[in-house]
Design a protein around this motif. Structure first.
Motif, mmCIF file in Angstrom:
data_model
loop_
_atom_site.group_PDB
_atom_site.id
_atom_site.type_symbol
_atom_site.label_atom_id
_atom_site.label_comp_id
_atom_site.label_asym_id
_atom_site.label_seq_id
_atom_site.Cartn_x
_atom_site.Cartn_y
_atom_site.Cartn_z
ATOM 1 N N ILE A 56 7.855 32.783 -12.223
ATOM 2 C CA ILE A 56 8.119 31.198 -12.060
ATOM 3 C C ILE A 56 7.372 30.281 -12.836
ATOM 4 N N VAL A 57 7.629 29.608 -13.878
ATOM 5 C CA VAL A 57 6.452 29.097 -14.955
ATOM 6 C C VAL A 57 7.444 27.792 -15.610
ATOM 7 N N PHE A 58 6.469 26.353 -15.065
ATOM 8 C CA PHE A 58 6.779 24.932 -15.102
ATOM 9 C C PHE A 58 6.767 25.004 -16.364
ATOM 10 N N GLN A 59 6.954 24.072 -17.439
ATOM 11 C CA GLN A 59 6.713 23.584 -18.465
ATOM 12 C C GLN A 59 5.722 21.583 -18.289
ATOM 13 N N GLY A 60 5.252 21.935 -18.708
ATOM 14 C CA GLY A 60 4.635 20.446 -18.589
ATOM 15 C C GLY A 60 4.787 19.311 -18.467
ATOM 16 N N SER A 61 5.566 19.132 -19.799
ATOM 17 C CA SER A 61 6.676 17.719 -19.440
ATOM 18 C C SER A 61 7.590 17.759 -18.341
ATOM 19 N N ASP A 62 7.816 18.569 -18.137
ATOM 20 C CA ASP A 62 8.983 18.286 -16.785
ATOM 21 C C ASP A 62 8.255 17.667 -15.295
ATOM 22 N N LEU A 63 7.348 18.704 -15.359
ATOM 23 C CA LEU A 63 6.209 18.249 -14.519
ATOM 24 C C LEU A 63 5.461 17.087 -14.732
ATOM 25 N N LEU A 64 5.219 16.232 -15.671
ATOM 26 C CA LEU A 64 4.705 14.782 -15.658
ATOM 27 C C LEU A 64 6.050 13.479 -15.602
ATOM 28 N N ALA A 65 7.026 14.806 -16.064
ATOM 29 C CA ALA A 65 8.234 13.178 -15.643
ATOM 30 C C ALA A 65 8.870 13.059 -14.882
ATOM 31 N N TYR A 66 8.967 14.567 -13.915
ATOM 32 C CA TYR A 66 9.090 14.569 -12.377
ATOM 33 C C TYR A 66 8.119 13.455 -10.899
ATOM 34 N N LYS A 67 7.268 14.420 -11.695
ATOM 35 C CA LYS A 67 6.045 12.898 -11.081
ATOM 36 C C LYS A 67 5.884 11.709 -10.942
ATOM 37 N N ALA A 68 6.502 11.495 -12.728
ATOM 38 C CA ALA A 68 6.986 10.095 -12.884
ATOM 39 C C ALA A 68 8.251 9.255 -12.079
ATOM 40 N N ALA A 69 8.837 9.746 -12.224
ATOM 41 C CA ALA A 69 10.168 9.378 -11.408
ATOM 42 C C ALA A 69 10.360 9.639 -9.807
ATOM 43 N N GLY A 70 9.467 10.458 -9.381
ATOM 44 C CA GLY A 70 8.815 9.619 -8.219
ATOM 45 C C GLY A 70 9.716 10.780 -7.706
ATOM 46 N N LEU A 71 8.647 11.944 -6.559
ATOM 47 C CA LEU A 71 8.541 13.283 -5.685
ATOM 48 C C LEU A 71 10.404 12.790 -4.893
ATOM 49 N N PRO A 72 11.173 13.990 -4.321
ATOM 50 C CA PRO A 72 12.009 13.470 -3.325
ATOM 51 C C PRO A 72 11.073 13.390 -1.844
ATOM 52 N N LYS A 73 12.001 12.701 -1.277
ATOM 53 C CA LYS A 73 11.220 12.094 0.469
ATOM 54 C C LYS A 73 11.531 13.583 0.933
ATOM 55 N N LYS A 74 11.547 14.184 1.174
ATOM 56 C CA LYS A 74 12.018 14.828 2.120
ATOM 57 C C LYS A 74 11.624 15.127 3.755
ATOM 58 N N GLY A 75 12.559 15.086 4.721
ATOM 59 C CA GLY A 75 12.798 14.589 5.905
ATOM 60 C C GLY A 75 12.231 16.374 6.997
ATOM 61 N N ARG A 76 12.202 16.109 8.076
ATOM 62 C CA ARG A 76 11.906 16.922 9.023
ATOM 63 C C ARG A 76 13.177 18.130 9.512
ATOM 64 N N LYS A 77 13.134 19.059 9.128
ATOM 65 C CA LYS A 77 14.026 20.209 9.765
ATOM 66 C C LYS A 77 13.549 19.827 11.320
ATOM 67 N N PHE A 78 14.507 19.661 12.460
ATOM 68 C CA PHE A 78 14.979 20.285 13.640
ATOM 69 C C PHE A 78 15.719 20.838 14.456
ATOM 70 N N LYS A 79 15.418 21.494 14.837
ATOM 71 C CA LYS A 79 16.608 22.804 15.441
ATOM 72 C C LYS A 79 17.626 22.194 16.462
ATOM 73 N N GLU A 80 17.375 21.630 17.306
ATOM 74 C CA GLU A 80 18.289 21.221 18.241
ATOM 75 C C GLU A 80 17.781 19.695 18.069
ATOM 76 N N VAL A 81 19.285 18.824 18.374
ATOM 77 C CA VAL A 81 19.791 17.241 18.444
ATOM 78 C C VAL A 81 20.126 17.274 19.403
ATOM 79 N N HIS A 82 20.316 16.208 20.417
ATOM 80 C CA HIS A 82 21.062 15.849 21.883
ATOM 81 C C HIS A 82 20.608 15.177 22.012
ATOM 82 N N LEU A 83 21.912 14.178 21.384
ATOM 83 C CA LEU A 83 22.846 13.238 21.826
ATOM 84 C C LEU A 83 22.559 12.186 20.806
ATOM 85 N N GLY A 84 21.524 12.631 19.843
ATOM 86 C CA GLY A 84 21.484 11.751 18.532
ATOM 87 C C GLY A 84 19.647 11.326 18.326
#
Length: 109
Positions: A56-84
């Motif tokens: 896998i490789v990335f085109q420089g223009s794609d990386l520049l555009a992706y960073k300029a648009a803002g990186l997606p926010k990623k929430g933590r993944k929890f295995k167990e959730v109890h009553l919210g």
């Protein structure tokens, strides 16, 4: 003391970059870049190269555009959730009334 080395890289729009180089530029972990590739709303464009061991490789223009648009926010993944509520390893239900002190070994009562 732990000192983190900060790496930077200059991205040229016409050049192709490896996963490691893209991670350095975006300031993310190697595993996170694969999450960005599979992101449902805004996937990171990539080029799959079968003749190259990197795969896998990335085109420089794609990386520049992706960073300029803002990186997606990623929430933590929890295995167990109890009553919210998230269950943590430090919950009093799991450890009883034993206080956990960083740097000290657990002494059973």
């Amino acid at each position: 003391n732990y000192i983190q080395q900060i790496q930077t890289i200059v991205i040229l729009p016409e050049k192709r970059y490896s996963v490691k180089e893209a991670c350095i530029f975006l300031g993310i972990h190697r595993c996170t870049i694969y999450d960005y590739i599979r992101h449902e709303e805004r996937p990171l464009p990539f080029i799959r190269i079968h003749t190259d061991k990197r795969g896998i490789v990335f085109q420089g223009s794609d990386l520049l555009a992706y960073k300029a648009a803002g990186l997606p926010k990623k929430g933590r993944k929890f295995k167990e959730v109890h009553l919210g509520r998230r269950l943590s390893l430090n919950s009093s239900r799991m450890w009883g009334s034993v206080p956990l002190v960083p740097g000290q070994a657990y002494q059973p009562v």
